[in-house]
Motif scaffolding. Structure first.
Motif, PDB file in Angstrom:
ATOM      1  N   LEU A  45     -30.909   7.208 -58.481  1.00 36.77           N
ATOM      2  CA  LEU A  45     -31.458   6.891 -57.163  1.00 36.77           C
ATOM      3  C   LEU A  45     -32.928   6.505 -57.232  1.00 36.77           C
ATOM      4  CD1 LEU A  45     -29.778   9.629 -54.943  1.00 36.77           C
ATOM      5  CD2 LEU A  45     -29.229   7.190 -55.077  1.00 36.77           C
ATOM      6  N   ILE A  46     -33.656   7.076 -58.170  1.00 37.83           N
ATOM      7  CA  ILE A  46     -35.067   6.730 -58.320  1.00 37.83           C
ATOM      8  C   ILE A  46     -35.235   5.387 -59.034  1.00 37.83           C
ATOM      9  CG2 ILE A  46     -37.219   7.388 -59.493  1.00 37.83           C
ATOM     10  CD1 ILE A  46     -36.445  10.305 -58.908  1.00 37.83           C
ATOM     11  N   MET A  47     -34.426   5.157 -60.063  1.00 40.29           N
ATOM     12  CA  MET A  47     -34.588   3.948 -60.874  1.00 40.29           C
ATOM     13  C   MET A  47     -33.937   2.709 -60.268  1.00 40.29           C
ATOM     14  SD  MET A  47     -36.507   4.774 -63.312  1.00 40.29           S
ATOM     15  CE  MET A  47     -36.359   3.308 -64.301  1.00 40.29           C
ATOM     16  N   LEU A  48     -32.939   2.873 -59.411  1.00 43.36           N
ATOM     17  CA  LEU A  48     -32.236   1.725 -58.855  1.00 43.36           C
ATOM     18  C   LEU A  48     -33.143   0.767 -58.088  1.00 43.36           C
ATOM     19  CD1 LEU A  48     -29.366   0.710 -58.974  1.00 43.36           C
ATOM     20  CD2 LEU A  48     -28.933   1.862 -56.822  1.00 43.36           C
ATOM     21  N   PRO A  49     -34.004   1.252 -57.186  1.00 46.34           N
ATOM     22  CA  PRO A  49     -34.886   0.301 -56.504  1.00 46.34           C
ATOM     23  C   PRO A  49     -35.869  -0.394 -57.452  1.00 46.34           C
ATOM     24  CG  PRO A  49     -34.873   2.405 -55.353  1.00 46.34           C
ATOM     25  CD  PRO A  49     -34.135   2.599 -56.627  1.00 46.34           C
ATOM     26  N   VAL A  50     -36.236   0.290 -58.527  1.00 50.55           N
ATOM     27  CA  VAL A  50     -37.199  -0.289 -59.465  1.00 50.55           C
ATOM     28  C   VAL A  50     -36.568  -1.412 -60.284  1.00 50.55           C
ATOM     29  CG1 VAL A  50     -38.644   0.221 -61.476  1.00 50.55           C
ATOM     30  CG2 VAL A  50     -38.517   1.854 -59.601  1.00 50.55           C
ATOM     31  N   GLY A  51     -35.322  -1.234 -60.710  1.00 48.31           N
ATOM     32  CA  GLY A  51     -34.725  -2.185 -61.635  1.00 48.31           C
ATOM     33  C   GLY A  51     -33.567  -3.001 -61.119  1.00 48.31           C
ATOM     34  N   TRP A  52     -33.278  -2.943 -59.802  1.00 44.56           N
ATOM     35  CA  TRP A  52     -32.103  -3.628 -59.276  1.00 44.56           C
ATOM     36  C   TRP A  52     -32.179  -5.141 -59.470  1.00 44.56           C
ATOM     37  CZ3 TRP A  52     -27.331  -2.811 -58.370  1.00 44.56           C
ATOM     38  CH2 TRP A  52     -26.594  -3.698 -57.608  1.00 44.56           C
TER      39      TRP A  52
END
Length: 78
Positions: A45-52
Motif C-alpha cells: 500500500l505504501i509502495m504502490l502509489p510510488v511505483g504504479w
C-alpha cells in the motif's frame, strides 16, 4: 539536498522502528504468518502509489519474464 530525500529517510526510520515495536507487542497475540502478511500488505500500500506508473510502463517486459521475476522474488523472500 532535496526535501524529499529527508522525508524518505525519516519515513524509513519510522517504519523500521515501528516494525520492531509492533513485532515485540504482537508476540503471543498475533500469529507470525499474520504479522508477515500484514507487513507485506502495508508495504504494498505504501509502495504502490510510488511505483504504479513505472509498473504500468514496464508491464510488457515483466509479463514476458514473469518466471524469472517470480524466482528472484522467491529467493529474496526466503
Amino acid at each position: 539536498m532535496h526535501r524529499a530525500a529527508y522525508l524518505f529517510l525519516l519515513s524509513t526510520m519510522l517504519l523500521w522502528g515501528g516494525n520492531s515495536v509492533a513485532g515485540k507487542l504482537a508476540v503471543g497475540h498475533v500469529s507470525p504468518m499474520t504479522l508477515v502478511f500484514l507487513r507485506w500488505v502495508l508495504a504494498v500500500l505504501i509502495m504502490l502509489p510510488v511505483g504504479w506508473r513505472t509498473f504500468r510502463e514496464d508491464w510488457p517486459e515483466l509479463r514476458r519474464h514473469w518466471l524469472l521475476v517470480a524466482g528472484l522474488g522467491a529467493c529474496g523472500f526466503t
